[in-house]
Each structure stands twice: as structure tokens, then as C-alpha cells.
Design an enzyme around this catalytic site. Sequence first.
Site, PDB file in Angstrom:
ATOM      1  N   HIS A   1       0.913  -1.247   0.026  1.00 16.41           N
ATOM      2  CA  HIS A   1       0.049   0.096   0.008  1.00 16.41           C
ATOM      3  C   HIS A   1       0.896   0.977  -0.051  1.00 16.41           C
ATOM      4  O   HIS A   1       2.084   1.189   0.761  1.00 16.41           O
ATOM      5  CB  HIS A   1      -0.971   0.036   1.201  1.00 16.41           C
TER       6      HIS A   1
ATOM      7  N   HIS B   1     -11.233 -13.895   3.330  1.00 18.96           N
ATOM      8  CA  HIS B   1     -12.430 -13.190   2.949  1.00 18.96           C
ATOM      9  C   HIS B   1     -13.755 -14.046   2.487  1.00 18.96           C
ATOM     10  O   HIS B   1     -14.621 -13.976   2.774  1.00 18.96           O
ATOM     11  CB  HIS B   1     -12.177 -12.187   1.925  1.00 18.96           C
TER      12      HIS B   1
ATOM     13  N   ASP C   1      -0.835 -12.643   1.549  1.00 17.05           N
ATOM     14  CA  ASP C   1      -1.693 -11.692   2.730  1.00 17.05           C
ATOM     15  C   ASP C   1      -1.881 -12.195   3.889  1.00 17.05           C
ATOM     16  O   ASP C   1      -2.785 -12.471   4.435  1.00 17.05           O
ATOM     17  CB  ASP C   1      -3.010 -11.187   1.979  1.00 17.05           C
TER      18      ASP C   1
END
Length: 486
Positions: free
Chosen positions: A147, A317, A386
Amino acid sequence: MRYNQRHLTRWPTLKRAPQRCGWQVLILGLCAHGGDPGCTEEGICQLEFFPGIGEIQYEGPTSRNPMAFRYYNASEVVHGKPMKEWLRFSVAFWHTFRGDGSDPFGSATKAWPWEDASLDPMEMAFRRIRANFEFLRKLGVEYWCFHDRDIAPEGRDLAETNENLDKVVDLALDLQKQTGVRPLWGTAQLFKHPRYMHGAATSPQAGVFAYAAAQVKKAMEVTLRLGGLNYVFWGGREGYHTLRNTHLKTELDNLARFLRMAADYKRKIGFKGTLLIEPKPQEPTKHQYDWDAATTIGFLREHGLKNDFKLNIECNHATLSQHSCEHELQFSSSQGMLGNIDINTGDPQTGWDTDQFQISDPVEATLLMAVVLRQGGLAPGGFNFDAKLRRESTAVEDLFYAHIGGMDALARGLRNAARLLEQGEVDSVIQARYSSFDEGIGKDIVNGKVGFKELEKYALSHPDPIEDLPSAHAEKAEIVLSMYVQ
Ligand SMILES: *[C@@H]1O[C@H](CO)[C@@H](O)[C@H](O)[C@H]1NC(C)=O
């Protein structure tokens, strides 16, 4: 250098004596002046954050060394391609170099050797970038993900923040040239700063929408500059907490406007990478608009954006949305929309987004890799870790164990999935199950030759199909799968 147990016992000394280099040293990789601690006589900067750990080697499945690969042999050809081309591993900068072990109940637990509170934020940023490239080189990974705000600190205003980012990107570019590493993807952090508390693209304040657009514009530019292969949108704050104060349609329309502007800007700057959306159902918001793969694809279709985006599926997720990771991959792939995988796993008891390394489930790894092999690979996407260490794993070698474990699990899954596909047993069972659509009335249905009228005529003139409805043999199919999991 091979991994050596002896060095680990000496490790704590490194925390006490971090080597320091000045700004120019860190930017140029050269020492500004003689006698700078951390520099050789020749003026070469010698920062090393993982001393005693060399390049991780492949030792084969019988190895008992947890600091070696047992399944991942990067150059070995499996199912027609080297393993590294199927897997395209990437390290997530935020978890690995910014994760400090803090959680909502407790403060930081890790004291990483690159962190030094006495340094200014830019000098710290340079140190972390150096640690990243040393880690990637030793692990044998060719991609990283970031990021904007993980790699460079915010300045007093947006202009200074952009300058900070440019300086860090200069150093990253230099180190990329030396190592051959590049970003799998870049992204903008549109969830941490309080200005995004109501959302970014879905904020009720137009000024926030504009600020978020400026941030994404810059993040896309630096991703392009670094040779990044994809660009990701994860809308952590793009959702709501209560419909009592939310105009749902306005927010969804604004999200579509934002994504359309991003796709336009991508074309304008000549960024060839894929734009990826990462679905997640909730957390931090109660309801996140990119709920799951099906919702996100429907949204993209509705707004005419389907050809400009693909999906980045994160396994944890997927399970938060009550799907398996395999389901989300399979669904996205069936729509031609699977672009990247954020590989991790959750915890079946805990139930929130724990972002754990998936190390010990070869069945899941086999199923995920089978989807990837069937669609011919993920490129230009890949597998981004991740994933983060548990709060109580505090040694630097744990960063290696975690990534080695995660890489090996997928490499093992790749080997299994290749055998599964090559033998064809599972595929032929599935094919046979639908064979009634290959001929007769089934073929007429597929080819659009019949409607309800013709089908009623068929049903009235043929025996009830219950007469020859075959078993699904669901349990047998599980046994067949288990035969391929090694
Ligand atoms: C790893 O793969 C390469 C390329 O196929 C092969 O030459 C090498 O022998 C393999 N390594 C081991 C330890 O099997």
C-alpha cells in the site's frame, strides 16, 4: 549461505546493535563518508537484517529442516511450466514489514531489527524497504505487494506525502534493479486515516472522494513506475454501519464512478496491468459493498465495468462470506474474472479475518491449485501472502518459517493438482454426470431449439426421469480426490 542453527542462538545480539546508515547511503547504496557504521572500507552499505539466514534451499519431501523447502523447487517443471511460473509468489509488505503484533486488545509484541524509534520516519521507511529486498532475495520470491502508506509516511499535506512516496520509490527501484524483483501489485490505503471514516469512494463528503481519487492516481503512477503487474482495490471502508443514515444507491453509484475514473486513468498513463477488486463481506464495516465474487461481478456488469476489472480473491474473505475459497475461485474463474489470489486462511473457531498462513491443509491447497491449473495460470497475477505471524511469534526466523510453510503448501497442492488433472479421473466423472446434454433433448435445450411447449410434449411422451436417475456418488468422489493428496 545455508541456514545454520548456530546463528539463531546468537540472534538476540542483533536487536541491540542495529547498523545505521545515513540518508544518502540508503538511497544510493553507497556510503556518504568513510567510518559510517554499517559501511565497508570500499564504501558499500552493509545493512543486513537477517544475518545467519542464507538463500532457502529445496531439500525434498524427506527433509526434516523447517528452514528448507520440501515441495517448492522453483525451476522444476510441473504440468508444463516451472513451479515458480504457476505460483508467482509475492510477499505482502504491510504484514511482513509493518506488522508489529498489536491487536485491538494489546500493543506491539515484535521488536524487528529494522525498527528504531530514534530514527526519523523517512529513514525508517528506507530501512524497511532494504529489509524487504533482503528477505525476498533470501526467500527466492520475485514479487512484492504494497500500500502507498505502508512504504512511506504521510507528510504535512498531500504534496509532501507524494514527495515522501517518490523518495521511497526511488530506493525501491534501485533495489529492484539489483535483485530483479518487481511488484505483483500496488494499492492505495484508503481505510486507515480518519478522513476515510465514512468511506473513501463511498464517503458522503465529495472532498473525501476527491482526496481518495488523488491518492489512487498517485498510487497507480508509482505502481507503473516500479513495473507493477496489477493494481488492487480493497474497499475496507466502502460499506455502511446502518441504513438509518445511508443512501445505498448514491454510494454504489459513486463507487462505480470512482472505478470508471480509475480505469480511464489507467489507459491514459499506459498502465498495462490488470485492475483487481478484492471482495470482502464485512469487517471493518458491517456491510461491505464488494461482498463476494458473485456480488462484485454483478456490480461490475451493471455498471459496464466488467472488461476493465478482474478479481483478487482472498481465502479468508471467502470464508467470512460463508463460502469456501475454492468456491470463490471456481466462480470467478468460470466468469473469466479470476486475476489474483491473496493466499491465507482463517480460523474455523475464531470466525474473523485472522490472515493466517495456510501451511498444513494439503487438501485445500490441491483444490485451489486445480482451479488455477484449469484456467492455465494466474499471470499477470499470482499468489500474494496476505498473511501475518501470530502475535506471539516474535523471532525474525518466524517470518521465514511462515513464508516457507505457505509456499510449500501450495507447491505440494500444485504437484497433487497436476496429477489429478493429468489422470483425468475427476474430470471424467464430472463430464459423465452431464452427458445427457450432449445428445437428444439435452442437446436441443443447449442449442436453444426447444421451449416450454416442446419440452412439455417431450415429458408427456417419455417415461418419468426418476426411472433412470443415477446416483451422484458424492462420497466416492471424495475418496477419489483423497487418492491424489500426498
Ligand atoms: C529441482 O529442479 C531442477 C530443475 O528441474 C532439477 O535439476 C533439480 O535436480 C531439482 N532439485 C532437486 C533437489 O531435486
